[in-house]
Design a protein around this motif. Structure first.
Motif, mmCIF file in Angstrom:
data_model
loop_
_atom_site.group_PDB
_atom_site.id
_atom_site.type_symbol
_atom_site.label_atom_id
_atom_site.label_comp_id
_atom_site.label_asym_id
_atom_site.label_seq_id
_atom_site.Cartn_x
_atom_site.Cartn_y
_atom_site.Cartn_z
ATOM 1 N N SER A 124 0.827 -1.204 0.000
ATOM 2 C CA SER A 124 0.000 0.000 0.000
ATOM 3 C C SER A 124 0.864 1.259 0.000
ATOM 4 O O SER A 124 0.566 2.242 -0.681
ATOM 5 N N LEU A 125 1.953 1.221 0.776
ATOM 6 C CA LEU A 125 2.875 2.360 0.803
ATOM 7 C C LEU A 125 3.480 2.604 -0.577
ATOM 8 O O LEU A 125 3.659 3.755 -0.994
ATOM 9 N N ALA A 126 3.806 1.521 -1.271
ATOM 10 C CA ALA A 126 4.399 1.660 -2.604
ATOM 11 C C ALA A 126 3.435 2.392 -3.545
ATOM 12 O O ALA A 126 3.845 3.257 -4.320
ATOM 13 N N LYS A 127 2.155 2.036 -3.448
ATOM 14 C CA LYS A 127 1.154 2.742 -4.275
ATOM 15 C C LYS A 127 1.065 4.207 -3.870
ATOM 16 O O LYS A 127 0.970 5.106 -4.708
ATOM 17 N N GLN A 128 1.084 4.453 -2.565
ATOM 18 C CA GLN A 128 0.983 5.813 -2.043
ATOM 19 C C GLN A 128 2.165 6.667 -2.506
ATOM 20 O O GLN A 128 2.021 7.854 -2.810
ATOM 21 N N LEU A 129 3.354 6.048 -2.561
ATOM 22 C CA LEU A 129 4.566 6.759 -2.971
ATOM 23 C C LEU A 129 4.780 6.722 -4.476
ATOM 24 O O LEU A 129 5.739 7.319 -4.980
ATOM 25 N N ASP A 130 3.899 5.992 -5.172
ATOM 26 C CA ASP A 130 3.977 5.854 -6.628
ATOM 27 C C ASP A 130 5.316 5.249 -7.066
ATOM 28 O O ASP A 130 5.986 5.753 -7.970
ATOM 29 N N ILE A 131 5.715 4.172 -6.383
ATOM 30 C CA ILE A 131 6.918 3.443 -6.756
ATOM 31 C C ILE A 131 6.579 1.960 -6.804
ATOM 32 O O ILE A 131 5.615 1.513 -6.185
#
Length: 594
Positions: A124-131
């Motif tokens: 989820s963090l990866a999506k939030q950070l767009d990475i």
């Protein structure tokens, strides 16, 4: 060299080969090796039974229960979710926080459940950070390994090596003794990942992320073949109209059992239930679809919105060794396996007949309702959705944290050995209802315990047969032949560390720990120096496994989920292994004198 030593060495080589090729489970390999040594009389039965009275597996079992209680309490989930609450979060802030938080938790409980809990949050963090998630998943695994090297209870290998020391009348490790090496490794490893490793991390996609939004959405139709159907005794693959319809046959269920043949090539019978997937575009055709079903003599039973979900199979699952067909997967979960990701490869042929293994990543297709129910299944971790916090009471959370704190304090103060403190803490959590008894049984990773029991027996055979002394003498002789006297202890320390590292990267880390701890004690005694620094070197090397995805369980988890390749771990892990080696060689002789 007598025949017993030759036979032990051949048995050991065969076991190492079996560990490396993974044709049979590691614990079975160890048990077969132990059995062979018993049958040949090299190992006495009483010596083998003594291994089963060793404190290490009991302590590790208690730690599994404590870890499960902490996971059930929701404490780890609460911490994990806070990482998502930073406004305008940047990778430069999130990554060091992620590493330090995961390492801190992993220092006191088994690190596999820590990684399992953090997986959905990191995605989820990866999506939030767009990475891509691949930029965070290897750091997640490595952080848990860093934490495990800091304390006695951080990883099972530390407990095993401490127990081997005790069995040789040497002092056990204290709770924070390994922190002298573990904390510098945590600091140096974190800096390496932030300044160097992050740039080398690849852009990889998860299985489900390669699907478009349209492809992710499916409708699941369950149809019934009516009596007198014109397609009775025919296969759907032979019907041109059906093949052109855009429908996909997932399973044919007969008498309540999913058939193990290709569903498109099964001659249908009256009463068969056919599970069909239809895209929104196909379903939008409406009348043509209904007309086709009517022509085939199919009566629609249910239709539900659904899609794909990506899940990880927990390492301790009882489903391992079974096939989806053997488990009657659809009947049990109302979901159909479409692909399995394992060891960097996508297995999308004969999925229904593929034996499942702990750590497998499954791409499942089913209704939204079935996907929601899967979240409550203890064998799976839904990895492409943000987890829901545990509904556990604040009472259970408080009692669990108090039990862990008390275990740490009692052990650190020397009031009870870690084995006794862990057993008391586990019993307290069970009696207070923080963890149900059946959940406690399920949480224990029995294959790891049996592997350790068997390897302790094999280690005993190494000693009683004289094999351990022969190998230790050979190592010492090689050191004396090529190294000046003043540098011999350090050279032997480096050799023990490097051998342990290599074995850990290709074998089970617990198997490597037992073998090398026994050899390290023998080598140190042959050289006439204190075995303590050599045992510390084995403990660090057996945990600091960064160069392959198979050397450590948490690496195996993120390997499939992150879509990594084997070479990704080599590229990022080998420099980190070298860094850990240099730190160990600098710190160990300063803290534990030869």
């Amino acid at each position: 060299m007598n025949w017993e030593i030759v036979l032990v060495l051949l048995t050991l080589l065969a076991m190492l080969a079996s560990f490396a090729y993974e044709r049979i489970p590691a614990e079975l390999t160890a048990l077969l090796g132990l059995s062979f040594l018993l049958v040949t009389g090299i190992l006495d039965t009483q010596d083998a039974l003594d291994a089963f009275s060793n404190a290490a597996p009991i302590t590790i079992g208690a730690m599994f229960i404590i870890s499960a209680a902490l996971e059930k309490s929701g404490a780890i989930q609460s911490i994990a979710r806070k990482l998502q609450s930073f406004p305008n979060a940047q990778v430069t802030l999130v990554l060091p926080l992620l590493i330090l938080v995961v390492a801190a938790i992993s220092a006191f409980i088994n690190n596999t459940p820590v990684v399992v809990v953090f997986l959905p949050v990191v995605l989820s963090l990866a999506k939030q950070l767009d990475i891509p998630a691949s930029k965070l998943l290897i750091p997640l695994s490595f952080a848990s390994i860093f934490g495990g090297t800091c304390t006695l209870v951080g990883t099972s290998t530390n407990i095993v090596i401490s127990s081997v020391a005790e069995s040789h009348s040497l002092p056990a490790f204290s709770l924070f003794e390994l922190a002298w090496v573990g904390i510098p490794l945590l600091v140096a490893g974190t800096l390496y990942l932030l300044l160097v490793g992050y740039r080398m991390l690849p852009h990889r996609e998860t299985i489900s992320s390669i699907l478009s939004e349209e492809q992710r959405r499916e409708y699941i139709i369950e149809a019934f073949l009516s009596e007198g159907s014109p397609i009775e005794d025919k296969c759907l693959a032979s019907l041109p109209n059906f093949q052109r319809s855009g429908l996909r046959v997932l399973e044919v269920i007969r008498h309540g059992i999913a058939l193990d043949s290709d569903p498109n090539n099964v001659p249908l019978q009256t009463g068969d239930r056919i599970l069909i997937a239809a895209s929104p575009r196909t379903l939008a055709q409406g009348d043509p679809l209904s007309s086709l079903m009517e022509q085939c003599g199919m009566e629609q039973i249910t239709s539900a919105a659904g899609g794909f979900v990506e899940v990880a199979l927990r390492s301790e699952t009882h489903l391992a060794g079974n096939t989806p067909d053997g488990l009657n997967f659809f009947q049990r979960y109302r979901l159909t396996p479409v692909a399995i990701h394992r060891n960097g490869r996508n297995l999308n042929e004969n999925v229904a007949q593929t034996q499942l293994k702990g750590g497998d990543i499954l791409l499942l297709l089913g209704s939204n309702e079935a996907i929601a129910k899967l979240r409550g299944e203890p064998d799976f971790v839904v990895i492409d959705e943000t987890p829901i916090e545990s509904p556990a009471s604040s009472r259970n959370r408080l009692l669990t944290l108090l039990a862990i704190a008390a275990m740490i304090v009692v052990s650190a103060a020397g009031l009870l050995p870690i084995a006794g403190a862990a057993i008391v803490a586990a019993a307290f959590l069970l009696i207070t209802g923080c963890l149900a008894t059946q959940d406690a049984y399920r949480s224990i990773q029995w294959p790891i315990l049996f592997l350790i029991f068997a390897m302790l027996g094999v280690g005993k055979a190494l000693e009683t047969s004289g094999t351990s002394d022969l190998v230790a003498t050979t190592l010492v002789h090689a050191t004396q032949s090529f190294v000046a006297e003043a540098w011999r202890p350090l050279a032997l320390l480096a050799g023990i560390y490097l051998i342990t590292t290599i074995l850990t990267e290709i074998l089970s880390n617990n198997a490597a720990a037992v073998l090398m701890a026994t050899l390290a004690i023998g080598a140190a005694q042959n050289l006439g120096v204190d075995p303590r620094p050599f045992l510390v070197a084995v403990a660090v090397a057996a945990s600091a496994s960064f160069a392959t995805p198979i050397g450590y369980q948490t690496n195996t988890y993120v390997y499939g989920i992150g879509g990594y390749r084997f070479a990704d771990f080599l590229k990022i892990g080998i420099p980190l292994n070298a860094l850990a080696f240099l730190l160990a060689m600098l710190v160990i002789p300063q803290v534990w004198s030869f």
